[in-house]
Structure formats: structure tokens, C-alpha cells
Design a protein around this motif. Structure first.
Motif, PDB file in Angstrom:
ATOM      1  N   MET A 221       0.956  -1.037  -0.177  1.00 45.68           N
ATOM      2  CA  MET A 221      -0.090  -0.183   0.023  1.00 45.68           C
ATOM      3  C   MET A 221       0.853   1.310  -0.038  1.00 45.68           C
ATOM      4  SD  MET A 221      -3.192  -0.992   2.500  1.00 45.68           S
ATOM      5  CE  MET A 221      -3.967   0.723   2.214  1.00 45.68           C
ATOM      6  N   CYS A 222       2.002   1.165   0.523  1.00 50.29           N
ATOM      7  CA  CYS A 222       2.828   2.375   0.554  1.00 50.29           C
ATOM      8  C   CYS A 222       3.750   2.658  -0.661  1.00 50.29           C
ATOM      9  CB  CYS A 222       3.782   2.211   1.829  1.00 50.29           C
ATOM     10  SG  CYS A 222       2.990   2.297   3.309  1.00 50.29           S
ATOM     11  N   PHE A 223       4.256   1.466  -1.254  1.00 48.22           N
ATOM     12  CA  PHE A 223       5.446   1.571  -2.382  1.00 48.22           C
ATOM     13  C   PHE A 223       4.896   0.548  -3.478  1.00 48.22           C
ATOM     14  CE2 PHE A 223       7.817   2.561   1.617  1.00 48.22           C
ATOM     15  CZ  PHE A 223       8.194   3.830   1.226  1.00 48.22           C
ATOM     16  N   GLY A 224       3.583   0.257  -3.846  1.00 49.96           N
ATOM     17  CA  GLY A 224       3.265  -0.351  -4.738  1.00 49.96           C
ATOM     18  C   GLY A 224       2.714   0.501  -5.769  1.00 49.96           C
ATOM     19  N   PRO A 225       2.230   0.181  -6.941  1.00 48.11           N
ATOM     20  CA  PRO A 225       1.648   0.978  -8.189  1.00 48.11           C
ATOM     21  C   PRO A 225       0.643   1.649  -7.609  1.00 48.11           C
ATOM     22  CG  PRO A 225       2.134  -1.422  -9.158  1.00 48.11           C
ATOM     23  CD  PRO A 225       2.267  -1.569  -7.620  1.00 48.11           C
ATOM     24  N   SER A 226       0.720   3.239  -7.814  1.00 47.49           N
ATOM     25  CA  SER A 226      -0.121   4.163  -7.211  1.00 47.49           C
ATOM     26  C   SER A 226      -1.368   4.058  -7.949  1.00 47.49           C
ATOM     27  CB  SER A 226       0.506   5.415  -7.454  1.00 47.49           C
ATOM     28  OG  SER A 226      -0.119   6.264  -6.968  1.00 47.49           O
TER      29      SER A 226
END
Length: 413
Positions: free
Chosen positions: A68-73
Motif C-alpha cells: 500500500m505504501c510503495f506499490g503501483p499508485s
């Protein structure tokens, strides 16, 4: 597509593992700091709230938090929770590609996880002695998902809304301290005052131990945010110590002038205020600016706590005044004093012609504070519909340690 393979830089990898360990140590340090400030009968309850974050946040981080923090936006607000779910697809060869530091992705996962652990634990100092463990457990989960994870993505992910806009937050003035501080303010207003007010800490040496561990761990918090070893790493390390020291002395002198005595707890609290305030700016400002930020933290945070007391808000351990206001002040002062001479990847602040950057910093810190306040209030309202948030009269009188956990910190002679 997962990050590609590149050569491992052994020095940077070792340094980042050390920094992750230092940040992990801050959570037990916070437990000692808060534990010393509360009454004897509530020591274990407040400490357990920190340690449960150490364990449960790790579970959530592993399951979907990092994703959720660094996955695809998704529209720059949150990452895809399924992309790195249960850290699938990450191998020994998977490298972090946010810079060319040559660290494995598992190191970045571990380092950022330690930030996620301590942030909600900061909030617990505000509502100490008042919240049931079941309610806190639900709050911890909801707050990470609805407040912390989105702001990590928006500010620190390359595809995040604020990151793309040009907002800077070196190590968590917005993401960690401002969100936690304004969440603390909302929780105090929702939960209300303690049934029995006491401002006497039960163990000052425990507070000093906690402060020492926090100060020590903060070097990993700030210097490690460069994610590699270079000159900016060194300057952010020294800026951390300079700001903490100037803030501690400033707080001590103000309290000495007002109370006619130099207070040890004031010295310790001032140092934490300085640490929180320099956090967003540590890697973007000069050494002399760090001293100015430290002095500003000592003055502004001291009077923020005084204002809280005058208004009768029962923020028991001054989370809003120290962390919320500290994070806000540090973020705004970064907008004033930032200099590309000290970090070419940063920005020039208001004093160097960066008026637009200053406005962006102010907007971002205001949005984070409002978001954290509103979502915290809403979560507590919903949780209270499921299980009581506030402890009963028996727990308040006899202590949360025995009433909620059936344990005691000290065996009376």
C-alpha cells in the motif's frame, strides 16, 4: 514488474541494516519514556501499546502494508495492496531501485517497516490510562490503513501525489510526527479527560533511559533516510544532534525562568521536541540552520504545551505539543531554509527564492494534520460502536495493568 537486479553495495546494505535496527530500538525506547511518565499502576498498559505495534504492525506490513505504501499508485494516494502482498515475488536478487545505492529490496522493506511500527505508538501517550486494549488494537489497525499508509505513499513513493508535486519530508515530519500529533489531538478530544488527573511521573530514570534510546535511535531515523552513505548522511546525522541539543537547552532555560528551577524532565522533553522538529529537514539544511530549528522547537513546542494546559486538554504526555507541533514547525521551516547547496536533490527554500516550495510545504503539512485529525475522530467513533473505547471506572481507579492485563510492573513489599 518487480525491480530489476543490480550489484549489491555491501557498505550501504550494512549501514541500512544498522539504521533499521536503530529505528526498531526507538519503539522500546518510547515504551520506557512513556512508562516512566505514567503512574505505577498503568506502566504495563502503556508499554504494551508500544510493543503490540512492534508485532502487529509487522504482520500488517508483511501482508499488505508495504504494498500500500510503495506499490503501483492509485491516483497518487495509495499503492496497490496486492502488488507486494505477503512480499510475493521478492527474492534475494530483487533490488531497491529508488536510487543507485545498491541495497536489496528486503532492506528497504525492513527499514520502512520500523517507521510504520513507531508512528502509531507515538499517539498512545495522548490517551494514556483511558483506552481499552481491544479498542486500541482496532485503532492501531485502522489508523495504519487509513492514515499512515496513504501518507507514506503520497509523500515518499515516487508516484505519490505530494512527491510528484515537489513536497519534501526527509525522515517523517509530515508522515510520522504531524500525523501522529494531530491524531493525538483528535483522540484526546474524543476520549475526554482522565477520571483522576496526575502530572507526577512515577519513574524519572525510566524517562531518561527512554529518551536516551530515542535519541540514539533517531540517528538511524534521520541519517538512514538518505538510504546510503554519503556526505548528506553525515550532515543529517550531525543536524539531528545539533537540533536536539539546542532544543533541550532552550526548553530548560524557558522552564527555569518560569518555574525558578531547572527541570530534568523539561530538558528531556525539549530534546525530543528538537528531534521531532529537525526530522523533515535533517538532510536538506545547513548545520547552522539545524541550530535555528532546534531553538525554534524549544520555544514553540514549550508554549504549545503551555497552551494545551491552559485550554484544559488532557494530552497526558504532550504528544500534540511535541510531535504534532514539532512536525509542523519543522516542515514549515524546511520550506524557509532548504538549500540545494546542502542537498542537490532537495530544493531552495523561501530565503533562497523558493516561494512556491514554501507554499507546497505549508499545504502538505496542513492537509496531513486535517486528514489525521478527521480520520482519527471517525475511527474512534466507529470503534466505540463495536466496543467501548474508554475504560470503566474500576480500571481507572485500580489501574489498567491489573484490570485489563492481570499483571503488575512492581511487586509491593
Amino acid at each position: 514488474m518487480l525491480p530489476a537486479t543490480m550489484p549489491i553495495n555491501v557498505g550501504n546494505t550494512a549501514f541500512m541494516l544498522l539504521c533499521a535496527s536503530l529505528v526498531m530500538l526507538m519503539t522500546p525506547g518510547l515504551a520506557f519514556f512513556y512508562g516512566g511518565l505514567v503512574e505505577r499502576k498503568n506502566v504495563l498498559a502503556i508499554m504494551m501499546q508500544s510493543f503490540i505495534s512492534l508485532a502487529w504492525t509487522t504482520v500488517l506490513w508483511f501482508a499488505f502494508g508495504y504494498s500500500m505504501c510503495f506499490g503501483p499508485s492509485w491516483h497518487g494516494i495509495i499503492g496497490d495492496p496486492t502488488y507486494y502482498a505477503f512480499l510475493r515475488g521478492i527474492t534475494l536478487q530483487t533490488m531497491y531501485t529508488g536510487n543507485d545505492a545498491g541495497i536489496p529490496l528486503v532492506v528497504h522493506v525492513a527499514y520502512q517497516m520500523m517507521f510504520a511500527i513507531i508512528t502509531p505508538a507515538l499517539i498512545t501517550g495522548a490517551f494514556t490510562n483511558r483506552v481499552t486494549f481491544k479498542a486500541y488494537f482496532l485503532f492501531l489497525t485502522g489508523w495504519l490503513v487509513l492514515v499512515y499508509f496513504p501518507f507514506v505513499h503520497m509523500v515518499w513513493s515516487p508516484d505519490g501525489l505530494f512527491a510528484k508535486w515537489g513536497v519534501l519530508d526527509y525522515a517523517g515530519g509530515i508522515v510520522v510526527h504531524n500525523t501522529a500529533g494531530f491524531a493525538a489531538l483528535a483522540s484526546v478530544l474524543y476520549v475526554g479527560r482522565r477520571q483522576t488527573l496526575t502530572h507526577k511521573p512515577h519513574n524519572v530514570p525510566l524517562i531518561a533511559l527512554g529518551t536516551g534510546l530515542l535519541w540514539f535511535g533517531w540517528y538511524g531515523f534521520n541519517a538512514g533516510s538518505e538510504l546510503r552513505v554519503d556526505a548528506i548522511t553525515a550532515s543529517s546525522f550531525l543536524n539531528t544532534d545539533v537540533a536536539a541539543s539546542f532544543a533541550a537547552i532552550t526548553w530548560l532555560l524557558i522552564e527555569w525562568a518560569n518555574a525558578r528551577q531547572p527541570k530534568f524532565i523539561g530538558l528531556l522533553t525539549g530534546s525530543v521536541a528538537g528531534l521531532a522538529t529537525i526530522t523533515p529537514a535533517a538532510g536538506y539544511v545547513s548545520l547552522s540552520t539545524a541550530a535555528i530549528i532546534g531553538i525554534s522547537a524549544g520555544v514553540i513546542c514549550y508554549y504549545a504545551v503551555a497552551l494545551k494546559n491552559r485550554l484544559g486538554l488532557d494530552d497526558a504526555l504532550d504528544v500534540w505539543g511535541v510531535h504534532g507541533v514539532g512536525g509542523l514547525v519543522g516542515t514549515v521551516l524546511l520550506g524557509v531554509f532548504a538549500s540545494k547547496a546542502w542537498n542537490p536533490n532537495g530544493a531552495d527554500g523561501l530565503l533562497l527564492g523558493g516561494g512556491a516550495f514554501f507554499v507546497k510545504q505549508c499545504v502538505a503539512v496542513c492537509v496531513s494534520g486535517v486528514w489525521a485529525f478527521v480520520f482519527t475522530w471517525g475511527m474512534l467513533w466507529l470503534i466505540n460502536r463495536v466496543t467501548p473505547v474508554k475504560v470503566g471506572e474500576a480500571a481507572a481507579q485500580h489501574g489498567l495493568d491489573t484490570e485489563l492485563h492481570g499483571e503488575v510492573a512492581y511487586l509491593d513489599a
